[in-house]
Design an enzyme around this catalytic site. Structure first.
Site, PDB file in Angstrom:
ATOM      1  N   GLY A  14       0.825  -1.220   0.000  1.00 45.42           N
ATOM      2  CA  GLY A  14       0.000   0.000   0.000  1.00 45.42           C
ATOM      3  C   GLY A  14       0.848   1.252   0.000  1.00 45.42           C
ATOM      4  N   ALA A  15       1.945   1.209  -0.773  1.00 36.86           N
ATOM      5  CA  ALA A  15       2.883   2.345  -0.769  1.00 36.86           C
ATOM      6  C   ALA A  15       2.606   3.337  -1.888  1.00 36.86           C
ATOM      7  CB  ALA A  15       4.319   1.826  -0.860  1.00 36.86           C
ATOM      8  N   SER A  16       1.456   3.218  -2.544  1.00 37.34           N
ATOM      9  CA  SER A  16       1.194   4.127  -3.660  1.00 37.34           C
ATOM     10  C   SER A  16       0.684   5.490  -3.210  1.00 37.34           C
ATOM     11  CB  SER A  16       0.197   3.490  -4.639  1.00 37.34           C
ATOM     12  OG  SER A  16      -1.036   3.234  -3.995  1.00 37.34           O
ATOM     13  N   ARG A  17       0.238   5.575  -1.947  1.00 35.66           N
ATOM     14  CA  ARG A  17      -0.260   6.865  -1.442  1.00 35.66           C
ATOM     15  C   ARG A  17      -0.388   6.791   0.079  1.00 35.66           C
ATOM     16  NH1 ARG A  17      -4.956   4.418  -3.823  1.00 35.66           N
ATOM     17  NH2 ARG A  17      -6.448   3.870  -2.189  1.00 35.66           N
ATOM     18  N   ASP A  64      -1.109  -7.159  -5.958  1.00 38.72           N
ATOM     19  CA  ASP A  64      -2.461  -7.179  -5.395  1.00 38.72           C
ATOM     20  C   ASP A  64      -2.431  -8.171  -4.240  1.00 38.72           C
ATOM     21  OD1 ASP A  64      -5.072  -7.519  -4.661  1.00 38.72           O
ATOM     22  OD2 ASP A  64      -5.852  -7.742  -6.696  1.00 38.72           O
ATOM     23  N   ASN A  90       0.895  -2.767   5.417  1.00 37.61           N
ATOM     24  CA  ASN A  90       0.176  -1.493   5.563  1.00 37.61           C
ATOM     25  C   ASN A  90      -1.115  -1.422   4.763  1.00 37.61           C
ATOM     26  OD1 ASN A  90      -0.099   1.633   5.814  1.00 37.61           O
ATOM     27  ND2 ASN A  90       0.101   1.237   3.608  1.00 37.61           N
ATOM     28  N   TYR A 155     -14.141  -3.676   9.564  1.00 37.06           N
ATOM     29  CA  TYR A 155     -12.814  -3.053   9.653  1.00 37.06           C
ATOM     30  C   TYR A 155     -12.218  -3.241  11.055  1.00 37.06           C
ATOM     31  CZ  TYR A 155      -9.326   0.732   9.330  1.00 37.06           C
ATOM     32  OH  TYR A 155      -8.165   1.466   9.338  1.00 37.06           O
ATOM     33  N   ALA A 156     -13.029  -2.978  12.087  1.00 40.94           N
ATOM     34  CA  ALA A 156     -12.542  -3.120  13.473  1.00 40.94           C
ATOM     35  C   ALA A 156     -12.143  -4.560  13.755  1.00 40.94           C
ATOM     36  CB  ALA A 156     -13.617  -2.654  14.451  1.00 40.94           C
ATOM     37  N   LYS A 159      -8.782  -5.232  12.142  1.00 43.15           N
ATOM     38  CA  LYS A 159      -7.660  -4.547  12.795  1.00 43.15           C
ATOM     39  C   LYS A 159      -7.387  -5.124  14.182  1.00 43.15           C
ATOM     40  CE  LYS A 159      -6.645  -1.716   9.453  1.00 43.15           C
ATOM     41  NZ  LYS A 159      -5.353  -1.868   8.747  1.00 43.15           N
TER      42      LYS A 159
HETATM   43  P1  NDP Z   1      -5.211   4.794   1.521  1.00 42.27           P
HETATM   44  O1  NDP Z   1      -6.574   4.389   1.093  1.00 42.27           O
HETATM   45  O2  NDP Z   1      -4.760   6.181   1.310  1.00 42.27           O
HETATM   46  O3  NDP Z   1      -4.152   3.819   0.820  1.00 42.27           O
HETATM   47  C1  NDP Z   1      -4.326   2.432   0.829  1.00 42.27           C
HETATM   48  C2  NDP Z   1      -3.172   1.783   0.137  1.00 42.27           C
HETATM   49  O4  NDP Z   1      -3.407   0.380   0.087  1.00 42.27           O
HETATM   50  C3  NDP Z   1      -2.994   2.264  -1.281  1.00 42.27           C
HETATM   51  O5  NDP Z   1      -1.629   2.350  -1.578  1.00 42.27           O
HETATM   52  C4  NDP Z   1      -3.659   1.160  -2.108  1.00 42.27           C
HETATM   53  O6  NDP Z   1      -3.039   1.131  -3.374  1.00 42.27           O
HETATM   54  C5  NDP Z   1      -3.295  -0.067  -1.258  1.00 42.27           C
HETATM   55  N1  NDP Z   1      -4.192  -1.199  -1.468  1.00 42.27           N
HETATM   56  C6  NDP Z   1      -5.529  -1.289  -1.261  1.00 42.27           C
HETATM   57  N2  NDP Z   1      -5.966  -2.498  -1.617  1.00 42.27           N
HETATM   58  C7  NDP Z   1      -4.876  -3.206  -2.064  1.00 42.27           C
HETATM   59  C8  NDP Z   1      -4.706  -4.502  -2.587  1.00 42.27           C
HETATM   60  N3  NDP Z   1      -5.716  -5.365  -2.744  1.00 42.27           N
HETATM   61  N4  NDP Z   1      -3.457  -4.894  -2.930  1.00 42.27           N
HETATM   62  C9  NDP Z   1      -2.408  -4.044  -2.792  1.00 42.27           C
HETATM   63  N5  NDP Z   1      -2.523  -2.795  -2.315  1.00 42.27           N
HETATM   64  C10 NDP Z   1      -3.756  -2.374  -1.955  1.00 42.27           C
HETATM   65  O7  NDP Z   1      -5.092   4.344   3.055  1.00 42.27           O
HETATM   66  P2  NDP Z   1      -4.291   5.041   4.259  1.00 42.27           P
HETATM   67  O8  NDP Z   1      -2.953   5.458   3.843  1.00 42.27           O
HETATM   68  O9  NDP Z   1      -5.200   5.996   4.911  1.00 42.27           O
HETATM   69  O10 NDP Z   1      -4.180   3.768   5.248  1.00 42.27           O
HETATM   70  C11 NDP Z   1      -3.065   2.907   5.255  1.00 42.27           C
HETATM   71  C12 NDP Z   1      -3.236   1.904   6.385  1.00 42.27           C
HETATM   72  O11 NDP Z   1      -3.404   2.595   7.614  1.00 42.27           O
HETATM   73  C13 NDP Z   1      -4.480   1.036   6.230  1.00 42.27           C
HETATM   74  O12 NDP Z   1      -4.204  -0.269   6.688  1.00 42.27           O
HETATM   75  C14 NDP Z   1      -5.492   1.704   7.143  1.00 42.27           C
HETATM   76  O13 NDP Z   1      -6.455   0.807   7.594  1.00 42.27           O
HETATM   77  C15 NDP Z   1      -4.577   2.177   8.260  1.00 42.27           C
HETATM   78  N6  NDP Z   1      -5.146   3.274   9.031  1.00 42.27           N
HETATM   79  C16 NDP Z   1      -5.441   4.486   8.437  1.00 42.27           C
HETATM   80  C17 NDP Z   1      -5.961   5.523   9.191  1.00 42.27           C
HETATM   81  C18 NDP Z   1      -6.267   6.863   8.600  1.00 42.27           C
HETATM   82  O14 NDP Z   1      -6.775   7.742   9.326  1.00 42.27           O
HETATM   83  N7  NDP Z   1      -5.991   7.095   7.334  1.00 42.27           N
HETATM   84  C19 NDP Z   1      -6.241   5.344  10.623  1.00 42.27           C
HETATM   85  C20 NDP Z   1      -5.898   4.052  11.135  1.00 42.27           C
HETATM   86  C21 NDP Z   1      -5.362   3.064  10.359  1.00 42.27           C
HETATM   87  P3  NDP Z   1      -3.732   0.595  -4.733  1.00 42.27           P
HETATM   88  O15 NDP Z   1      -5.159   1.091  -4.706  1.00 42.27           O
HETATM   89  O16 NDP Z   1      -2.892   1.173  -5.812  1.00 42.27           O
HETATM   90  O17 NDP Z   1      -3.621  -0.885  -4.667  1.00 42.27           O
END
Ligand code: NDP
Length: 247
Positions: A14-17, A64, A90, A155-156, A159
């Site tokens: 999940g390092a794309s954003r 994925d 992540n 989700y809860a 986690k």
């Molecule tokens: P974002 O929605 O901004 O980013 C999620 C990332 O996960 C993206 O890079 C997305 O990339 C990737 N992703 C989603 N599905 C897949 C998949 N099937 N395979 C590979 N990559 C995947 O989320 P956040 O940065 O906000 O959150 C990151 C983590 O932190 C999560 O686990 C979230 O639950 C946790 N978190 C976030 C909080 C917040 O306030 N933001 C609070 C508490 C926890 P792509 O779509 O390109 O695959």
């Protein structure tokens, strides 16, 4: 304290954003070579490129984490890059609804992405860590996994389960100097919270002891610390990065 991750290779899902991107940047900033993984190859390439432009080492990887062949993908990554010393699980999603209305598909999608993937990826990565007698596994949970949140039963649950996963695996592999920890962010300023109106944001901030939303870097620094040599005596813990939203 000088954190030096030179010579270590990290995989961040999940390092794309968002938070994952910040984690990748900060790990690279401390010297690690970072495999930035997500489904959107263009986006992870861009993240990796900007890390390299800033003097770090990073590669974008299409992954994925819910794909049936995710284990094969991880095995080929390990063959290609020799080892993964730091694994940051992540990537995560939400699919909110009140429990009474929650579709089974929403339950399964969230659990598969947030929990099952950590099982598959970690099981592939941990073998080499155990052999190397060094490794860091960091699971990104959420304070919601500990305090609950209406509309987020799926989700809860995912986690909270990651926390049980973290504590149990820590006990199993501690003797091999591989640590397993969770980071539990609270409300973090991301694209999602940016669109909140002033009033909604103030209500949210009023619940937080530090009276502000967290930043992606607040989370990333916690991850870098847990990945460090200096955190080698910390395992099986949950580090809350919630500004006192949950204590
Ligand atoms: P974002 O929605 O901004 O980013 C999620 C990332 O996960 C993206 O890079 C997305 O990339 C990737 N992703 C989603 N599905 C897949 C998949 N099937 N395979 C590979 N990559 C995947 O989320 P956040 O940065 O906000 O959150 C990151 C983590 O932190 C999560 O686990 C979230 O639950 C946790 N978190 C976030 C909080 C917040 O306030 N933001 C609070 C508490 C926890 P792509 O779509 O390109 O695959």
């Amino acid at each position: 304290m000088n954190i030096d991750l030179k010579g270590k290779r990290a995989l961040v899902t999940g390092a794309s954003r968002g938070i994952g991107e910040a984690i990748a940047r900060r790990l690279a900033g401390s010297g690690a070579t970072v495999l930035c993984a997500a489904r959107n190859l263009e986006a992870v390439h861009a993240v990796a490129e900007s890390i390299r432009a800033a003097g770090g080492q990073a590669v974008g990887v299409a992954l994925d984490i819910t794909a049936p062949d995710v284990r094969d993908r991880i095995r080929s990554l390990l063959e290609e890059h020799q080892s993964i010393d730091v694994l940051v699980n992540n990537a995560g999603i939400t699919d909110d609804d009140l429990f009474i209305r929650m579709k089974p598909e929403a339950w399964t999608r969230v659990l598969r992405t947030n929990l099952d993937s950590a099982f598959h990826i970690t099981q592939e990565v941990v073998k080499k860590m155990i052999r190397a007698r060094w490794g860091r596994i960091i699971n990104i949970s959420s304070v919601v996994g500990m305090m609950g949140n209406a509309g987020q039963v799926n989700y809860a649950a995912s986690k909270a389960a990651l926390i049980g996963f973290t504590k149990s695996l820590a006990l199993e592999i501690g003797s091999r100097s591989v640590t397993v920890n969770a980071v539990a962010p609270g409300f973090i300023r991301t694209a999602m919270t940016e669109v909140l109106g002033q009033e909604a944001r103030e209500v949210l901030e009023g619940r937080i002891a530090l009276r502000r939303l967290g930043t992606v870097d607040d989370v990333a620094y916690a991850v870098v610390f847990l990945a460090s040599e200096q955190a080698g005596y910390i395992t099986g813990t949950v580090l809350n990065v919630s500004g006192g939203l949950y204590t």
